[in-house]
Design a protein around this motif. Structure first.
Motif, mmCIF file in Angstrom:
data_model
loop_
_atom_site.group_PDB
_atom_site.id
_atom_site.type_symbol
_atom_site.label_atom_id
_atom_site.label_comp_id
_atom_site.label_asym_id
_atom_site.label_seq_id
_atom_site.Cartn_x
_atom_site.Cartn_y
_atom_site.Cartn_z
ATOM 1 N N UNK A 1 0.834 -1.200 0.000
ATOM 2 C CA UNK A 1 0.000 0.000 0.000
ATOM 3 C C UNK A 1 0.877 1.261 0.000
ATOM 4 N N UNK A 2 0.349 2.353 -0.539
ATOM 5 C CA UNK A 2 1.102 3.619 -0.523
ATOM 6 C C UNK A 2 1.447 4.027 0.917
ATOM 7 N N UNK A 3 2.589 4.677 1.061
ATOM 8 C CA UNK A 3 3.008 5.163 2.370
ATOM 9 C C UNK A 3 3.867 4.189 3.145
ATOM 10 N N UNK A 4 3.998 2.980 2.638
ATOM 11 C CA UNK A 4 4.869 1.992 3.294
ATOM 12 C C UNK A 4 6.226 2.063 2.614
ATOM 13 N N UNK A 5 7.178 2.514 3.382
ATOM 14 C CA UNK A 5 8.524 2.660 2.832
ATOM 15 C C UNK A 5 9.496 1.663 3.471
ATOM 16 N N UNK A 6 9.244 1.293 4.716
ATOM 17 C CA UNK A 6 10.030 0.241 5.359
ATOM 18 C C UNK A 6 9.147 -0.941 5.735
ATOM 19 N N UNK A 7 8.001 -0.688 6.335
ATOM 20 C CA UNK A 7 7.098 -1.757 6.777
ATOM 21 C C UNK A 7 6.311 -2.278 5.573
ATOM 22 N N UNK A 8 7.060 -2.836 4.641
ATOM 23 C CA UNK A 8 6.512 -3.229 3.350
ATOM 24 C C UNK A 8 6.830 -4.691 3.043
ATOM 25 N N UNK A 9 6.568 -5.091 1.826
ATOM 26 C CA UNK A 9 6.792 -6.479 1.435
ATOM 27 C C UNK A 9 8.267 -6.870 1.514
ATOM 28 N N UNK A 10 9.165 -5.957 1.244
ATOM 29 C CA UNK A 10 10.596 -6.261 1.364
ATOM 30 C C UNK A 10 10.950 -6.616 2.805
ATOM 31 N N UNK A 11 10.371 -5.903 3.763
ATOM 32 C CA UNK A 11 10.603 -6.220 5.184
ATOM 33 C C UNK A 11 10.138 -7.650 5.482
ATOM 34 N N UNK A 12 8.978 -8.018 4.971
ATOM 35 C CA UNK A 12 8.466 -9.372 5.206
ATOM 36 C C UNK A 12 9.397 -10.401 4.551
#
Length: 183
Positions: free
Chosen positions: A12-23
């Motif tokens: 989703x927009x606004x996710x720059x760290x807590x995103x799919x890459x983090x997962x």
């Protein structure tokens, strides 16, 4: 909520760290953990997927809302433990003897011990997630959070992660803290 819906939440927009890459990074760290039963691995995998599914930098209840969603969607036999683990990510504090908690929290915090360039990219991504916070307030809040981690006798409650990441995490935290102090 299936994996596609989870992926949509993390992209989703606004996710720059807590995103799919983090997962993906967390899942890769889990893959390197030895001596887990199939059930423990399933629990940790679900906890990783669900721990930041709700993320809004203007809210303080993301972990609780994420745990509640997991309680509704994760396999019934895993729900209580997955939700418990997700709730630990609010404070990143683990009771002695909580092996799965220690592993999940260490995985979630592994970015603190990343190579300096990767850590700096993480720190910049966190700042983008908090773009709504004025710089002075952000610096003060970020200093508080980083200082709390730096003051811990043990940043990584899992001994294996501590051996790998603790020294570099402390160096990264000190470097970012120094950068946040106005000159």
């Amino acid at each position: 909520m299936n994996r596609d819906a989870l992926i949509a939440a993390y992209t989703a927009p606004g996710r720059h760290y807590h995103d799919l890459t983090h997962i993906e990074d967390c899942l890769a760290a889990l893959a390197a953990v030895d001596n887990l039963s199939a059930s423990e691995r399933d629990i940790l995998t679900e906890a990783i997927w669900w721990h930041d599914v709700v993320y809004d930098a203007t809210r303080s209840d993301n972990e609780e809302l994420s745990a509640q969603l997991a309680e509704r969607h994760v396999r019934p036999d895993l729900r209580p433990e997955v939700a418990r683990l997700i709730r630990l990510t609010e404070s990143h504090q683990v009771e002695p003897g909580d092996r799965l908690g220690a592993i999940l929290i260490s995985i979630d915090l592994s970015i603190l011990g990343a190579e300096p360039a990767r850590y700096d990219a993480y720190a910049a991504a966190i700042r983008r997630e908090f773009a709504h916070v004025p710089d002075r307030e952000y610096r003060a809040g970020r200093c508080r959070v980083l200082s709390q981690f730096a003051a811990r006798a043990v940043i990584y409650p899992d001994a294996g992660f501590a051996a790998i990441y603790d020294r570099r995490a402390r160096e990264n935290l000190a470097r970012e803290l120094a950068s946040l102090i106005p000159r």
